[in-house]
Design a protein around this motif. Structure first.
Motif, PDB file in Angstrom:
ATOM      1  N   PHE A 107       0.868  -1.177   0.000  1.00  8.77           N
ATOM      2  CA  PHE A 107       0.000   0.000   0.000  1.00  8.77           C
ATOM      3  C   PHE A 107       0.903   1.224   0.000  1.00  8.77           C
ATOM      4  O   PHE A 107       1.854   1.306   0.776  1.00  8.77           O
ATOM      5  CB  PHE A 107      -0.899   0.005   1.240  1.00  8.77           C
ATOM      6  CG  PHE A 107      -1.674   1.267   1.433  1.00  8.77           C
ATOM      7  CD1 PHE A 107      -2.769   1.558   0.625  1.00  8.77           C
ATOM      8  CD2 PHE A 107      -1.319   2.178   2.421  1.00  8.77           C
ATOM      9  CE1 PHE A 107      -3.498   2.733   0.802  1.00  8.77           C
ATOM     10  CE2 PHE A 107      -2.037   3.350   2.597  1.00  8.77           C
ATOM     11  CZ  PHE A 107      -3.130   3.615   1.788  1.00  8.77           C
ATOM     12  N   CYS A 135       1.034   5.404   0.205  1.00  8.21           N
ATOM     13  CA  CYS A 135       0.292   6.604   0.611  1.00  8.21           C
ATOM     14  C   CYS A 135       1.236   7.802   0.517  1.00  8.21           C
ATOM     15  O   CYS A 135       2.296   7.815   1.141  1.00  8.21           O
ATOM     16  CB  CYS A 135      -0.209   6.419   2.041  1.00  8.21           C
ATOM     17  SG  CYS A 135      -1.286   7.736   2.635  1.00  8.21           S
ATOM     18  N   LYS A 176      -3.797   0.197   6.451  1.00  7.57           N
ATOM     19  CA  LYS A 176      -4.070   0.929   5.207  1.00  7.57           C
ATOM     20  C   LYS A 176      -5.169   1.968   5.422  1.00  7.57           C
ATOM     21  O   LYS A 176      -5.035   3.141   5.041  1.00  7.57           O
ATOM     22  CB  LYS A 176      -4.479  -0.044   4.103  1.00  7.57           C
ATOM     23  CG  LYS A 176      -3.346  -0.879   3.544  1.00  7.57           C
ATOM     24  CD  LYS A 176      -3.828  -2.092   2.785  1.00  7.57           C
ATOM     25  CE  LYS A 176      -4.791  -1.761   1.668  1.00  7.57           C
ATOM     26  NZ  LYS A 176      -5.184  -2.973   0.896  1.00  7.57           N
TER      27      LYS A 176
END
Length: 294
Positions: free
Chosen positions: A152, A154, A282
């Motif tokens: 993930f 970000c 997440k």
């Protein structure tokens, strides 16, 4: 070559004395001498040469020793690593946290409110491979399609934190190149965030003058608040600034952002707890990022 021969060679290379080495290894001196000779025959080069009553490494021996050291160290470390790998099961989630440690800690505290039986073990080692979940940071991370299930990414903007004084009064942004003579408050050089922010400065044409280093974002903020210098502050992973004595300015001349990369290692027989926390993490990071934009 046999492993025993290599271990014998390592001891002799360190002592450079056959008799002393034989005593350390608890074997007869002739047996040790024969073993070294067989190793030299296998390699086709002399590893030692006589020097008075002692022996010294030849150039071949020195090269062989330098190359062999990390291999033997890795072999010696394998049993402990296997024990760690065997423990990567059950209700313990092993974390390798190289970035955003404050936010990760908050997430774990929140997660454990309803899952008290789940335990966490922290590591901070860039070379570590035995983990369930790793949090790292890159200047820009391009994820390929095969990684989408287990990673993930970000992104967050990075601001410049400055003392809230007359010098910066009325400003909402600043050019990084105008700060080449300023003192910077920063995380230690081994931190990934420091590496990224150094690159921002290099793009602006200078190397930052570091006047204070810490392993704590709180210490960075407090030193800036004390009018000691300026520093970089990520958008949400270090939390809100929470100081009237510090203001955050947008950086005009360099695009300053970083990617937080959360990786999930499915290396257990039962990965249910790891997957659940990975999904929680997440959502936690994404929620903080969206909250910062509101």
């Amino acid at each position: 070559m046999e492993l025993t021969q290599l271990r014998y060679f390592m001891v002799v290379a360190q002592t450079q004395h056959i008799t002393r080495s034989a005593e350390i290894l608890h074997i007869a001196q002739p047996s040790l001498t024969q073993s070294i000779h067989r190793l030299e025959d296998d390699l086709g080069v002399p590893l030692f040469s006589a020097k008075g009553r002692n022996i010294v490494l030849t150039e071949y021996g020195k090269y062989f020793y330098e190359k062999l050291c990390p291999i033997i160290e890795e072999l010696d470390a394998l049993p402990e690593k296997l024990k760690i790998k065997a423990k990567l099961s059950g209700e313990t989630i092993h974390m390798n946290v190289l970035a955003a440690s404050a936010l990760v800690t908050e997430a774990i505290i929140d997660y454990k409110k309803d899952r008290s039986k789940i335990n966490f073990q922290f590591l901070q080692n860039q070379q570590e491979e035995l983990y369930d979940i790793e949090i790292t940071t890159k200047m820009f991370y391009q994820m390929n399609s095969s990684e989408q299930k287990n990673k993930f990414v970000c992104s967050e903007k990075i601001f410049l934190a400055v003392p809230n004084n007359e010098k910066y009064e009325g400003r909402s942004s600043i050019r990084l190149e105008d700060l080449m003579n300023e003192g910077f408050i920063s995380l230690f050089g081994s931190k990934q965030f420091r590496t990224i922010t150094n690159k921002f400065c290099h793009h602006a044409g200078f190397h930052p003058k570091i006047i204070f280093e810490s392993d704590s974002p709180d210490a960075v903020r407090n030193m800036i608040a004390a009018n000691m210098g300026v520093g970089f502050w990520p958008e949400f992973t270090w939390g809100t600034m929470n100081s009237d004595q510090v203001k955050l300015l947008e950086i005009e001349d360099v695009f300053c952002s970083r990617d937080i990369v959360i990786s999930c290692n499915l290396n257990k027989t039962d990965n249910a707890n790891v997957i659940e926390f990975f999904e929680f993490l997440k959502k936690y990071f994404e929620s903080r990022r969206m909250h910062r934009h509101d």
